[in-house]
Design a protein around this motif. Structure first.
Motif, PDB file in Angstrom:
ATOM      1  N   CYS A   1       0.952  -1.225  -0.062  1.00  0.00           N
ATOM      2  CA  CYS A   1       0.187   0.099   0.097  1.00  0.00           C
ATOM      3  C   CYS A   1       0.937   1.061  -0.019  1.00  0.00           C
ATOM      4  N   ASP A   2       2.042   1.114   0.622  1.00  0.00           N
ATOM      5  CA  ASP A   2       2.791   2.502   0.634  1.00  0.00           C
ATOM      6  C   ASP A   2       3.712   2.542  -0.335  1.00  0.00           C
ATOM      7  N   ASN A   3       4.761   1.993  -0.416  1.00  0.00           N
ATOM      8  CA  ASN A   3       5.964   2.043  -1.228  1.00  0.00           C
ATOM      9  C   ASN A   3       6.649   0.875  -2.174  1.00  0.00           C
ATOM     10  N   SER A   4       5.913  -0.106  -2.117  1.00  0.00           N
ATOM     11  CA  SER A   4       6.542  -1.289  -2.773  1.00  0.00           C
ATOM     12  C   SER A   4       5.901  -1.877  -3.997  1.00  0.00           C
ATOM     13  N   ALA A   5       4.803  -1.166  -4.351  1.00  0.00           N
ATOM     14  CA  ALA A   5       3.783  -1.730  -5.252  1.00  0.00           C
ATOM     15  C   ALA A   5       4.509  -1.576  -6.556  1.00  0.00           C
ATOM     16  N   TYR A   6       5.510  -0.618  -7.115  1.00  0.00           N
ATOM     17  CA  TYR A   6       5.838  -0.459  -8.298  1.00  0.00           C
ATOM     18  C   TYR A   6       6.882  -1.735  -8.618  1.00  0.00           C
ATOM     19  N   ILE A   7       7.642  -2.067  -7.537  1.00  0.00           N
ATOM     20  CA  ILE A   7       8.514  -3.066  -7.965  1.00  0.00           C
ATOM     21  C   ILE A   7       8.014  -4.397  -7.927  1.00  0.00           C
ATOM     22  N   ILE A   8       6.865  -4.761  -7.160  1.00  0.00           N
ATOM     23  CA  ILE A   8       6.309  -5.887  -7.237  1.00  0.00           C
ATOM     24  C   ILE A   8       5.357  -5.935  -8.353  1.00  0.00           C
ATOM     25  N   SER A   9       4.837  -5.045  -8.920  1.00  0.00           N
ATOM     26  CA  SER A   9       3.835  -5.126  -9.995  1.00  0.00           C
ATOM     27  C   SER A   9       4.845  -5.318 -11.308  1.00  0.00           C
ATOM     28  N   SER A  10       5.961  -4.664 -11.300  1.00  0.00           N
ATOM     29  CA  SER A  10       6.988  -4.737 -12.405  1.00  0.00           C
ATOM     30  C   SER A  10       7.342  -6.424 -12.372  1.00  0.00           C
ATOM     31  N   VAL A  11       7.638  -6.736 -11.371  1.00  0.00           N
ATOM     32  CA  VAL A  11       7.794  -8.254 -11.466  1.00  0.00           C
ATOM     33  C   VAL A  11       6.910  -9.215 -12.013  1.00  0.00           C
ATOM     34  N   ILE A  12       5.646  -8.738 -11.635  1.00  0.00           N
ATOM     35  CA  ILE A  12       4.472  -9.613 -12.157  1.00  0.00           C
ATOM     36  C   ILE A  12       4.357  -9.290 -13.561  1.00  0.00           C
ATOM     37  N   ASN A  13       4.501  -8.153 -14.024  1.00  0.00           N
ATOM     38  CA  ASN A  13       4.274  -7.750 -15.533  1.00  0.00           C
ATOM     39  C   ASN A  13       5.176  -8.603 -16.158  1.00  0.00           C
ATOM     40  N   SER A  14       6.445  -8.546 -15.915  1.00  0.00           N
ATOM     41  CA  SER A  14       7.493  -9.379 -16.491  1.00  0.00           C
ATOM     42  C   SER A  14       7.267 -10.809 -16.686  1.00  0.00           C
ATOM     43  N   LYS A  15       6.873 -11.221 -15.416  1.00  0.00           N
ATOM     44  CA  LYS A  15       6.270 -12.687 -15.629  1.00  0.00           C
ATOM     45  C   LYS A  15       5.195 -12.832 -16.691  1.00  0.00           C
ATOM     46  N   ARG A  16       4.394 -11.987 -16.525  1.00  0.00           N
ATOM     47  CA  ARG A  16       3.005 -12.191 -17.325  1.00  0.00           C
ATOM     48  C   ARG A  16       3.604 -11.884 -18.738  1.00  0.00           C
ATOM     49  N   ASN A  17       4.436 -11.109 -19.164  1.00  0.00           N
ATOM     50  CA  ASN A  17       4.731 -10.829 -20.532  1.00  0.00           C
ATOM     51  C   ASN A  17       5.570 -11.991 -21.104  1.00  0.00           C
TER      52      ASN A  17
END
Length: 226
Positions: A171-187
């Motif tokens: 919620c605070d400050n780690s959403a970007y890195i975690i969403s980037s990892v997930i986007n990379s995996k999905r791609n």
């Protein structure tokens, strides 16, 4: 003559035992209008010889001004005999209420810590930088182990299972890195590949497309030169 304890500090902690507490003891604490924390019932703590300690709560009082030992003794007297001690670290004490930093002790639920009179438990339990990086690593490992493909999935999992650790970070400050990892995996999955452990797998054929074991090697420190 006994030397009078004149030490003063803003934060005091003491232990109370359920069988000795008066009825409505929480109302008594609320009536002080002082920010406080009450630990979960510590009923699994052990003595050095392995015997179980008498069930108890820890109570932390956080005043806006300095208070003497005798002032605290007089204040908490209605709770039947607890002896207050000066609290050196409010953050450390809040974490001790659940034994967060004491893995050798029984782990109590952070959700069972009671905060009152304006005490901000979330702020007090915020992880250090080192803890934050460790939890981000845990989330990335969870994404890989469970083939998480959508950010929503890990947010819901964190909300239901890691509400005091992963969820605040997301919620605070780690959403970007975690969403980037997930986007990379999905791609990668859309391109027909899936990272499974050390291997990049062709989704259609199930064949190993590449050995990614180098990702899991940790033979050198970051500070070491090539």
């Amino acid at each position: 003559m006994t030397k009078k304890n004149t030490s003063r500090t803003r934060n005091w902690v003491f232990v109370v035992y359920p069988e000795s507490l008066p009825e409505g003891w929480r109302d008594i604490i609320d009536g002080w209008h002082v920010p406080y924390l009450i630990s979960p019932i510590h009923d699994m703590d052990k003595n050095p010889d392995g015997t179980v300690k008498k069930p108890h709560h820890h109570v932390l009082l956080m005043f806006s001004g300095l208070k003497t030992y005798q002032q605290i003794v007089d204040l908490i007297k209605p709770l039947n005999g607890p002896i207050p001690i000066m609290c050196q670290s409010v953050k450390g004490m809040a974490r001790y209420f659940a034994h967060i930093d004491n893995p050798e002790k029984h782990q109590y639920s952070v959700e069972d810590i009671i905060a009152g009179a304006g005490a901000d438990l979330t702020e007090l339990l915020k992880p250090s930088s080192g803890d934050r990086y460790e939890m981000i690593g845990e989330m990335i490992q969870f994404i890989n182990d469970n083939q998480v493909m959508e950010f929503e999935e890990i947010v819901i999992y964190a909300m239901n299972n890691k509400s005091s650790t992963w969820f605040p970070l997301l919620c605070d400050n780690s959403a970007y890195i975690i969403s980037s990892v997930i986007n990379s995996k999905r791609n990668r999955y859309k391109e027909g590949y899936l990272l499974d452990g050390c291997n990049l797998i062709n989704v259609e054929t199930g064949e190993i497309a590449s050995d990614k074991s180098f990702l899991y090697k940790n033979n050198k420190n970051d500070s070491e030169e090539e």
